[in-house]
Scaffold this motif. Structure first.
Motif, PDB file in Angstrom:
ATOM      1  N   GLY A 160      75.549  36.757  65.067  1.00 38.28           N
ATOM      2  CA  GLY A 160      76.142  35.559  65.645  1.00 38.28           C
ATOM      3  C   GLY A 160      77.634  35.687  65.835  1.00 38.28           C
ATOM      4  N   SER A 161      78.334  36.203  64.842  1.00 38.91           N
ATOM      5  CA  SER A 161      79.790  36.320  64.956  1.00 38.91           C
ATOM      6  C   SER A 161      80.213  37.375  65.972  1.00 38.91           C
ATOM      7  CB  SER A 161      80.402  36.642  63.586  1.00 38.91           C
ATOM      8  OG  SER A 161      79.927  37.884  63.093  1.00 38.91           O
ATOM      9  N   LYS A 162      79.321  38.334  66.242  1.00 41.48           N
ATOM     10  CA  LYS A 162      79.601  39.324  67.287  1.00 41.48           C
ATOM     11  C   LYS A 162      79.282  38.796  68.685  1.00 41.48           C
ATOM     12  CE  LYS A 162      78.726  43.393  64.370  1.00 41.48           C
ATOM     13  NZ  LYS A 162      77.892  44.614  64.174  1.00 41.48           N
ATOM     14  N   ARG A 163      78.587  37.657  68.759  1.00 46.31           N
ATOM     15  CA  ARG A 163      78.216  36.992  70.020  1.00 46.31           C
ATOM     16  C   ARG A 163      77.266  37.832  70.876  1.00 46.31           C
ATOM     17  NH1 ARG A 163      80.694  33.771  67.286  1.00 46.31           N
ATOM     18  NH2 ARG A 163      82.113  32.157  68.058  1.00 46.31           N
ATOM     19  N   LEU A 164      76.505  38.719  70.270  1.00 42.58           N
ATOM     20  CA  LEU A 164      75.661  39.629  71.046  1.00 42.58           C
ATOM     21  C   LEU A 164      74.458  38.926  71.670  1.00 42.58           C
ATOM     22  CD1 LEU A 164      75.791  42.824  68.796  1.00 42.58           C
ATOM     23  CD2 LEU A 164      76.725  42.554  71.106  1.00 42.58           C
ATOM     24  N   ALA A 165      74.028  37.802  71.122  1.00 46.82           N
ATOM     25  CA  ALA A 165      72.944  37.037  71.743  1.00 46.82           C
ATOM     26  C   ALA A 165      73.465  35.759  72.388  1.00 46.82           C
ATOM     27  CB  ALA A 165      71.873  36.710  70.709  1.00 46.82           C
ATOM     28  N   SER A 166      74.454  35.111  71.755  1.00 48.94           N
ATOM     29  CA  SER A 166      74.939  33.838  72.281  1.00 48.94           C
ATOM     30  C   SER A 166      75.790  34.003  73.536  1.00 48.94           C
ATOM     31  CB  SER A 166      75.733  33.089  71.209  1.00 48.94           C
ATOM     32  OG  SER A 166      76.847  33.844  70.789  1.00 48.94           O
ATOM     33  N   ILE A 188      64.927  27.668  76.229  1.00 54.14           N
ATOM     34  CA  ILE A 188      66.004  26.708  75.952  1.00 54.14           C
ATOM     35  C   ILE A 188      66.849  26.376  77.179  1.00 54.14           C
ATOM     36  CG2 ILE A 188      66.089  27.197  73.485  1.00 54.14           C
ATOM     37  CD1 ILE A 188      68.467  29.077  74.069  1.00 54.14           C
ATOM     38  N   ASN A 189      66.207  26.127  78.276  1.00 57.95           N
ATOM     39  CA  ASN A 189      66.898  25.572  79.439  1.00 57.95           C
ATOM     40  C   ASN A 189      65.866  24.859  80.305  1.00 57.95           C
ATOM     41  OD1 ASN A 189      65.575  27.623  80.816  1.00 57.95           O
ATOM     42  ND2 ASN A 189      67.419  28.829  81.209  1.00 57.95           N
ATOM     43  N   MET A 190      66.209  24.613  81.565  1.00 64.31           N
ATOM     44  CA  MET A 190      65.321  23.859  82.446  1.00 64.31           C
ATOM     45  C   MET A 190      64.383  24.762  83.255  1.00 64.31           C
ATOM     46  SD  MET A 190      67.847  20.824  83.839  1.00 64.31           S
ATOM     47  CE  MET A 190      69.139  21.911  84.427  1.00 64.31           C
ATOM     48  N   TYR A 191      64.245  26.011  82.857  1.00 64.87           N
ATOM     49  CA  TYR A 191      63.356  26.933  83.572  1.00 64.87           C
ATOM     50  C   TYR A 191      61.943  26.355  83.627  1.00 64.87           C
ATOM     51  CZ  TYR A 191      60.781  31.202  84.740  1.00 64.87           C
ATOM     52  OH  TYR A 191      59.966  32.136  85.345  1.00 64.87           O
ATOM     53  N   LEU A 218      65.916  25.062  67.916  1.00 62.88           N
ATOM     54  CA  LEU A 218      65.719  25.718  69.213  1.00 62.88           C
ATOM     55  C   LEU A 218      67.016  25.735  69.994  1.00 62.88           C
ATOM     56  CD1 LEU A 218      62.181  24.579  70.455  1.00 62.88           C
ATOM     57  CD2 LEU A 218      62.941  26.885  69.865  1.00 62.88           C
ATOM     58  N   GLN A 219      67.994  26.437  69.463  1.00 64.21           N
ATOM     59  CA  GLN A 219      69.299  26.625  70.098  1.00 64.21           C
ATOM     60  C   GLN A 219      69.968  27.810  69.414  1.00 64.21           C
ATOM     61  OE1 GLN A 219      72.166  25.727  68.101  1.00 64.21           O
ATOM     62  NE2 GLN A 219      70.912  24.965  66.432  1.00 64.21           N
ATOM     63  N   PRO A 220      70.973  28.418  70.066  1.00 60.30           N
ATOM     64  CA  PRO A 220      71.501  29.704  69.581  1.00 60.30           C
ATOM     65  C   PRO A 220      72.260  29.644  68.259  1.00 60.30           C
ATOM     66  CG  PRO A 220      72.069  29.332  71.904  1.00 60.30           C
ATOM     67  CD  PRO A 220      71.557  28.042  71.370  1.00 60.30           C
ATOM     68  N   GLN A 221      72.795  28.470  67.859  1.00 58.95           N
ATOM     69  CA  GLN A 221      73.625  28.401  66.661  1.00 58.95           C
ATOM     70  C   GLN A 221      72.812  27.829  65.499  1.00 58.95           C
ATOM     71  OE1 GLN A 221      77.856  27.167  67.580  1.00 58.95           O
ATOM     72  NE2 GLN A 221      76.886  26.459  69.462  1.00 58.95           N
ATOM     73  N   LEU A 222      72.015  28.704  64.884  1.00 59.73           N
ATOM     74  CA  LEU A 222      71.121  28.233  63.824  1.00 59.73           C
ATOM     75  C   LEU A 222      71.882  27.738  62.592  1.00 59.73           C
ATOM     76  CD1 LEU A 222      68.123  30.745  63.895  1.00 59.73           C
ATOM     77  CD2 LEU A 222      68.241  28.411  64.782  1.00 59.73           C
ATOM     78  N   ASN A 223      73.120  28.165  62.438  1.00 63.26           N
ATOM     79  CA  ASN A 223      73.919  27.685  61.313  1.00 63.26           C
ATOM     80  C   ASN A 223      74.210  26.188  61.435  1.00 63.26           C
ATOM     81  OD1 ASN A 223      75.598  28.540  63.572  1.00 63.26           O
ATOM     82  ND2 ASN A 223      77.357  28.031  62.302  1.00 63.26           N
TER      83      ASN A 223
END
Length: 612
Positions: A205-211, A235-238, A537-542
């Protein structure tokens, strides 16, 4: 500092004076921090000589004009013996006469303020109240359990994002000239567990490799289309089929490498496949990333983004049948995302259409345009900032009733407010956060009306109010105006000292300017206007909240206010609304499918205070 011409001839001369006062203000520097502007008022660095010469010429001309005013006696009515600005006596008398007329006619002002909240592209990001569909809470609870207690479900990454998928991705990335990252796959990522080793890895997360790739490619606004293009993910309107990982992978690969999109960036239009929109991850900004990872950050983040999306699809299809969760998502997207603007306008038009003043925050250009084409545009002057933020697309806006303010807005004074921040104070505001205007009502009462969206921690709220007061008291015309200030103050019941704005301290601040609020002089810290909390269901699980902790760990705070002069008006009635029916249900998470914002509407009716 240019201001639009006032409609009222009687205000013409004071507004000329306003320009001169503004020209003497110290230099205001603006520094960008991730989309937010931090204003710093002080000496700063010397201007280039060409600008300095122009400034000296302006100052000289202003000094000559001021000297002429004193010589002719023209300034005497505006400056007291102490040199402080005093109210224009004619305008003060007109304002008082207007308040008396309003009181005699028993007229009141109905004011509403609402942070309508920017459109959230992820319908699952926040817990919502969805009583009509029990499947929603069941799915969200199962996802929470999956991520908190995965047990045997914590399988290796290669069991979800398969070797065959990586092989195909490797060919694609090699084909566009990127460095090869097979060693990262073979020696690390494919052996990680999908929950403990990937989704909940804090270093990832801190490296931002997925977010980072999610932020850039989640939802892309394209030229000449009202509909954005969405990455194939949960996690979008797809709206495409995600019932199997093979179907997902085929769509994802095509989206990233074979779908040219035309976008506008910094005034330029360009067409590129999506992978070219990705940005390198710099160690200077994200220090946890290694130098080796920085060099291959484009292919590395692409691989991690693919793994992230694959895990999301896998989780959803594990905890629910594809036809159940995809049907649920379709309904949520339609109501929370696609119909957000129409739902918002319906509430404003049908429930708050009798208001005299409405202040809104986080308003998109699309909503402004649609409002002007509806009945709202017939009832209200819809005032947007002259310096509209079309990129972040979150603006403060003011609606003025045409029957109450027949001449409409007189002038925008936002730049005067922004130039009035206290010297040496950093104020974290973004373009479009503040809108301040003047207007005169049908009783000839002059008003300053302001709308403001505070930063997440509320640290700009007190400085912005102070700046409004400074601007008002710096001019003999503005000092006679009556302030109406609707805002999302972003204040907290239990603020972190030094990091968040405490609501009681905020109350003391506005009272110090002889203002009061629709909540009185001392706001009740437990009188909440928000109740929202993030799901899993979002990128920042913390930042995710368990179902059982939605109330205790969510954003449940007293954030919204309407301010006015204590000696000018008093409250007749105040209410808040999280249903769109002038009712507020406590302990209910929102938005809901019927109420489109994570802030409640706040409304008040005030009446003039006339003393003889």
């Amino acid at each position: 500092m240019a201001l639009t011409t006032t409609h009222s001839p009687s205000l013409h001369k004071p507004y000329i004076h306003l320009l001169l006062v503004a020209s003497w203000r110290p230099m205001v520097c603006c520094i960008m921090h991730g989309g937010r502007r931090t204003y710093y008022r002080g000496g700063g660095n010397p201007l280039p000589s060409s600008y300095r010469n122009k400034a000296l010429l302006l100052i000289s001309a202003t000094a000559l004009y001021t000297a002429w005013l004193y010589h002719s006696g023209g300034a005497g009515q505006f400056l007291g013996s102490s040199g402080r600005i005093v109210p224009d006596p004619d305008l003060s008398a007109a304002a008082m006469k207007g308040l008396e007329a309003m009181a005699a006619a028993r007229r009141k002002l109905q004011i509403a303020t609402w942070n309508i909240a920017a459109i959230n592209n992820n319908p699952f990001e926040y817990w919502i109240t969805y009583n009509e569909e029990p499947a929603y809470e069941k799915i969200m609870t199962e996802i929470e359990i999956f991520l908190e207690s995965p047990g045997e479900k914590d399988v290796p990454v290669s069991a979800v994002f398969t070797e065959a998928m990586f092989d195909q991705l490797e060919k694609r990335m090699d084909g566009v000239g990127w460095d090869n990252v097979r060693s990262y796959w073979d020696e690390d990522f494919k052996n990680r567990k999908i929950v403990s080793g990937f989704m909940k890895d804090p270093l990832l997360g801190s490296k931002r490799l997925a977010s980072m790739p999610d932020r850039i490619t989640n939802t892309i606004n394209v030229v000449n289309s009202d509909e954005p293009v969405c990455r194939p993910t949960v996690i979008n309107m797809y709206s495409g089929d995600l019932s199997t990982l093979d179907i997902w992978w085929s769509a994802w690969e095509k989206f990233m490498f074979d779908t040219p999109l035309t976008i506008e960036n910094k005034g330029e239009t360009k067409t590129d496949p999506v992978y070219k929109m990705l940005q390198p991850i710099k160690k200077a900004k994200y220090p946890d990333i290694t130098e080796a990872e920085e060099k291959v950050s484009l292919p590395l983040q692409t691989m991690c983004g693919a793994i992230f999306d694959a895990i999301l699809v896998h989780m959803m299809n594990t905890v629910s049948q594809p036809d159940v969760w995809q049907s649920l998502k379709k309904t949520m997207v339609e109501n929370l995302n696609k119909q957000k603007v129409p739902h918002t306008l319906d509430i404003l038009e049908n429930v708050y259409g009798t208001s005299d003043i409405i202040t809104l925050q986080e308003v998109s250009a699309s909503l402004i345009n649609q409002a002007r084409r509806r009945e709202l545009g017939q009832k209200f002057w819809i005032v947007a900032p002259s310096d509209l933020d079309a990129v972040r697309d979150q603006n403060s806006v003011i609606f003025l009733s045409k029957s109450t303010f027949p001449a409409g807005p007189s002038a925008e004074i936002t730049h005067l407010v922004e130039g009035s921040f206290e010297q040496g104070v950093d104020v974290p505001i973004a373009k479009g956060d503040i809108l301040a205007i003047t207007a005169t009502d049908r009783d000839n009462i002059p008003f300053i009306i302001a709308s403001f969206h505070g930063d997440t921690n509320g640290l700009a709220t007190k400085p912005v109010l102070s700046a409004i007061i400074t601007a008002m008291t710096s001019d003999p015309a503005l000092i006679t105006h009556k302030l109406i200030f609707g805002l999302d103050a972003n204040t907290y019941e239990k603020a972190k000292p030094g990091k968040q704005q405490d609501v009681l301290e905020w109350g003391k601040h506005y009272v110090s300017f002889r203002l009061t609020s629709c909540w009185g002089d001392v706001p009740n810290p437990s009188n909440y206007t928000t109740f929202n909390s993030r799901t899993y269901l979002q990128p920042q699980l913390n930042k995710a909240c368990k179902k059982s902790d939605k109330r205790s760990n969510g954003d449940v705070n007293p954030k919204d206010f309407i301010l006015f002069g204590k000696g000018d008006f008093k409250v007749d009635r105040t209410w808040k609304d999280n249903t769109g029916e002038k009712k507020y249900i406590e302990d209910m998470a929102f938005p809901t499918l019927k109420f489109p914002s994570d802030h409640g509407v706040l409304a008040t009716i005030i009446e003039p205070v006339v003393t003889h």
